[in-house]
Design an enzyme around this catalytic site. Structure first.
Site, short mmCIF file in Angstrom:
data_model
loop_
_atom_site.label_atom_id
_atom_site.label_comp_id
_atom_site.label_asym_id
_atom_site.label_seq_id
_atom_site.Cartn_x
_atom_site.Cartn_y
_atom_site.Cartn_z
N THR A 111 23.63 47.91 -12.42
CA THR A 111 22.40 47.34 -11.85
C THR A 111 22.31 45.87 -12.24
OG1 THR A 111 19.98 47.43 -11.74
CG2 THR A 111 20.98 48.20 -13.80
N ASN B 185 28.91 47.10 -16.37
CA ASN B 185 28.76 46.30 -15.16
C ASN B 185 30.03 45.48 -14.95
OD1 ASN B 185 27.72 44.40 -13.08
ND2 ASN B 185 25.72 45.18 -13.68
N GLN C 11 18.06 54.18 -9.62
CA GLN C 11 17.37 53.39 -8.59
C GLN C 11 17.97 53.69 -7.22
OE1 GLN C 11 16.81 49.04 -10.14
NE2 GLN C 11 18.48 49.94 -11.31
N CYS D 242 5.66 61.56 6.50
CA CYS D 242 4.75 61.36 7.62
C CYS D 242 3.69 60.33 7.21
CB CYS D 242 4.09 62.68 8.02
SG CYS D 242 2.85 62.48 9.30
N CYS E 28 2.42 66.85 13.45
CA CYS E 28 1.27 66.12 13.99
C CYS E 28 1.65 65.02 14.97
CB CYS E 28 0.43 65.53 12.84
SG CYS E 28 1.20 64.11 12.06
N VAL F 147 19.15 55.44 -3.78
CA VAL F 147 18.49 56.34 -2.83
C VAL F 147 19.52 57.19 -2.07
CG1 VAL F 147 16.52 54.76 -2.56
CG2 VAL F 147 18.44 54.60 -0.95
N HIS G 184 13.36 55.09 -6.74
CA HIS G 184 13.05 54.41 -5.48
C HIS G 184 13.10 55.34 -4.26
CE1 HIS G 184 14.24 50.34 -7.54
NE2 HIS G 184 13.04 50.76 -7.88
N GLU H 43 29.88 42.37 -14.30
CA GLU H 43 29.59 41.02 -14.79
C GLU H 43 28.33 41.05 -15.66
OE1 GLU H 43 29.16 39.25 -10.92
OE2 GLU H 43 27.02 39.75 -10.83
C1 BJW Z 1 29.05 47.25 -10.45
C2 BJW Z 1 30.07 47.73 -9.63
C3 BJW Z 1 30.93 48.71 -10.16
C4 BJW Z 1 28.93 46.28 -8.53
N1 BJW Z 1 30.76 49.14 -11.41
N2 BJW Z 1 28.91 47.69 -11.69
C5 BJW Z 1 7.24 41.79 -12.26
C6 BJW Z 1 7.74 40.49 -12.16
C7 BJW Z 1 8.19 39.99 -10.93
C8 BJW Z 1 8.11 40.75 -9.79
C9 BJW Z 1 7.63 42.04 -9.89
C10 BJW Z 1 7.20 42.54 -11.10
N3 BJW Z 1 6.79 43.82 -10.90
C11 BJW Z 1 6.96 44.12 -9.61
C12 BJW Z 1 7.46 43.04 -8.96
C13 BJW Z 1 7.79 42.97 -7.52
C14 BJW Z 1 9.06 43.68 -7.15
C15 BJW Z 1 10.24 43.05 -7.88
O1 BJW Z 1 10.76 43.55 -8.86
N4 BJW Z 1 10.72 41.94 -7.39
C16 BJW Z 1 11.87 41.25 -8.01
C17 BJW Z 1 13.03 41.22 -7.03
C18 BJW Z 1 11.44 39.92 -8.49
N5 BJW Z 1 8.95 45.10 -7.47
C19 BJW Z 1 8.32 45.94 -6.67
O2 BJW Z 1 7.76 45.55 -5.66
C20 BJW Z 1 8.27 47.39 -7.08
N6 BJW Z 1 6.94 47.85 -7.01
C21 BJW Z 1 6.06 47.65 -7.98
O3 BJW Z 1 6.36 47.25 -9.08
O4 BJW Z 1 4.76 47.96 -7.64
C22 BJW Z 1 3.71 47.38 -8.40
C23 BJW Z 1 3.67 45.86 -8.16
C24 BJW Z 1 3.91 45.36 -6.91
C25 BJW Z 1 3.89 43.96 -6.69
C26 BJW Z 1 3.66 43.09 -7.77
C27 BJW Z 1 3.44 43.65 -9.04
C28 BJW Z 1 3.43 45.04 -9.22
C29 BJW Z 1 9.06 48.22 -6.10
C30 BJW Z 1 10.50 47.90 -6.09
C31 BJW Z 1 11.23 48.72 -5.04
C32 BJW Z 1 12.64 48.24 -4.90
N7 BJW Z 1 13.21 48.82 -3.78
C33 BJW Z 1 14.58 48.45 -3.43
C34 BJW Z 1 14.76 48.53 -1.90
C35 BJW Z 1 14.64 49.85 -1.34
C36 BJW Z 1 15.03 49.75 0.07
C37 BJW Z 1 16.17 50.67 0.38
O5 BJW Z 1 17.05 50.97 -0.44
O6 BJW Z 1 16.19 51.08 1.49
O7 BJW Z 1 15.50 49.26 -4.16
S1 BJW Z 1 15.07 46.80 -3.82
C38 BJW Z 1 16.73 47.18 -4.11
O8 BJW Z 1 17.00 46.70 -5.44
C39 BJW Z 1 16.85 48.72 -4.14
C40 BJW Z 1 17.55 48.95 -5.46
O9 BJW Z 1 17.27 50.24 -5.96
C41 BJW Z 1 17.04 47.83 -6.32
C42 BJW Z 1 17.88 47.50 -7.52
O10 BJW Z 1 19.12 46.99 -7.12
P1 BJW Z 1 20.40 47.33 -7.99
O11 BJW Z 1 20.64 48.78 -8.00
O12 BJW Z 1 20.31 46.66 -9.29
O13 BJW Z 1 21.56 46.70 -7.07
P2 BJW Z 1 22.12 45.21 -7.01
O14 BJW Z 1 22.88 45.05 -5.76
O15 BJW Z 1 21.06 44.23 -7.28
O16 BJW Z 1 23.13 45.13 -8.25
C43 BJW Z 1 24.36 45.85 -8.28
C44 BJW Z 1 24.99 45.62 -9.62
O17 BJW Z 1 26.13 46.45 -9.72
C45 BJW Z 1 25.48 44.18 -9.83
O18 BJW Z 1 25.06 43.75 -11.11
C46 BJW Z 1 27.01 44.30 -9.76
O19 BJW Z 1 27.67 43.38 -10.63
C47 BJW Z 1 27.20 45.72 -10.23
N8 BJW Z 1 28.42 46.37 -9.72
N9 BJW Z 1 30.04 47.14 -8.41
C48 BJW Z 1 29.80 48.64 -12.16
N10 BJW Z 1 32.01 49.25 -9.43
#
Ligand code: BJW
Length: 254
Positions: free
Chosen positions: A195, A220, A107, A133, A157, A109, A125, A222
């Site tokens: 994650t 993880n 996930q 563009c 463009c 970027v 992602h 936690e």
């Molecule tokens: C360690 C550590 C160490 C720390 N060792 N561990 C179904 C149900 C409900 C909602 C939705 C659904 N389907 C879609 C949605 C909407 C939405 C969504 O999921 N919302 C939820 C928040 C509820 N999803 C979307 O909109 C997606 N699109 C989609 O599904 O399109 C169709 C659709 C749209 C709308 C409705 C229905 C369908 C797109 C999602 C795009 C996510 N983009 C982001 C932001 C990008 C911006 C950017 O980076 O510039 O991507 S969100 C952000 O979260 C980023 C990450 O990739 C993503 C995941 O986060 P991640 O990697 O898990 O990080 P953290 O910080 O959350 O966790 C870190 C973890 O590491 C923690 O657990 C720590 O404990 C651990 N940790 N140090 C090991 N050393």
């Protein structure tokens, strides 16, 4: 479900799976890059704490104020530019050599998996070093940090460029999603590393793997919602645990 802090404490049947599985997939999140100095998204030091996600990581926000969104990305790109992969990234890239079939789905970027040598990570992602563009849809690499002109525009463009990143409410690329689902459906062993497991559809990959009889191992700091579907959770930093896992498979830890 079992929770441990060391690979050597895992049950024999789980260690057996880690050593002998042929088709293996891994899903990574921001926690894998945390020890490289990349801020995670959620939690006490998370990126969202100082910025509201809906103000920045949505197509609506970009339409409303592209300069504000680009200033946030420029800050993040500048922070990322000098950072390097950590031992967790390197252990994952080494794993490609020890399993017959290994798919890394991320996930993140930040591009650190590629920098660590992972050959074809599936970037769910997008990638912060790519720009798209808005008018033509063409994707180009741009490593300037900080950016020279704000907001950046297309050389061909003159149209506005946006980060080639999937924002909330946007669909993931169909081919990329197909590769990720296939990796989850067809593997014998599925690692979920660093994650929070709350963003869909990425978070569903662990359940898909489990429903298709894969052994799911979570790494993880936690417990997370994934812990309930994992056969085993290893609590600890990925830069420590992933080299231990690599060693269990027969590799030399970085
Ligand atoms: C360690 C550590 C160490 C720390 N060792 N561990 C179904 C149900 C409900 C909602 C939705 C659904 N389907 C879609 C949605 C909407 C939405 C969504 O999921 N919302 C939820 C928040 C509820 N999803 C979307 O909109 C997606 N699109 C989609 O599904 O399109 C169709 C659709 C749209 C709308 C409705 C229905 C369908 C797109 C999602 C795009 C996510 N983009 C982001 C932001 C990008 C911006 C950017 O980076 O510039 O991507 S969100 C952000 O979260 C980023 C990450 O990739 C993503 C995941 O986060 P991640 O990697 O898990 O990080 P953290 O910080 O959350 O966790 C870190 C973890 O590491 C923690 O657990 C720590 O404990 C651990 N940790 N140090 C090991 N050393």
């Amino acid at each position: 479900m079992s929770i441990h802090t060391k690979v050597s404490d895992l049950a024999d049947n789980i260690l057996e799976k880690i050593k002998n599985s042929k088709r293996v997939s891994a899903l990574t999140g921001a926690g894998v890059s945390a020890e490289s100095g990349v801020p995670t998204f959620r939690g006490s030091d998370g990126l969202w704490n100082n910025y509201r996600a809906e103000e920045l990581a949505t197509p609506q926000a970009f339409k409303r104020d592209p300069n504000l969104v680009w200033r946030w990305y420029d800050w993040r790109r500048t922070l990322l530019a000098p950072l390097r992969p950590n031992d967790g990234h390197y252990a994952l890239s080494q794993m490609e050599k020890f399993y017959d079939d290994f798919t890394l789905v991320t996930q993140n970027v930040d591009g650190l998996h590629r920098m660590a040598g992972s050959k074809t990570p599936v970037e769910l992602h997008g990638n912060i070093w790519l720009m798209r563009c808005v008018s033509e849809g063409t994707v180009t690499e741009n490593r300037n940090a900080p950016l020279v002109a704000m907001p950046p525009v297309c050389n061909d463009c003159g149209g506005l460029l946006r980060p080639h990143i999937v924002w909330f409410g946007e669909s993931l690329d169909e081919d990329i999603l197909t590769r990720a689902f296939r990796a989850a459906e067809q593997c014998d062993l599925f690692f979920v590393i660093g994650t929070s497991g709350v963003v869909q559809p990425s978070a569903s990959l662990a359940s898909i793997a489990q429903q298709n009889s894969a052994t799911v191992i979570e790494i993880n700091l936690e417990p997370t919602p994934i812990t309930d579907v994992a056969d085993a959770t290893l609590l600890g930093p990925s830069a420590k645990i992933m080299p231990e896992l690599l060693e269990a498979v027969g590799g030399n830890p970085p």
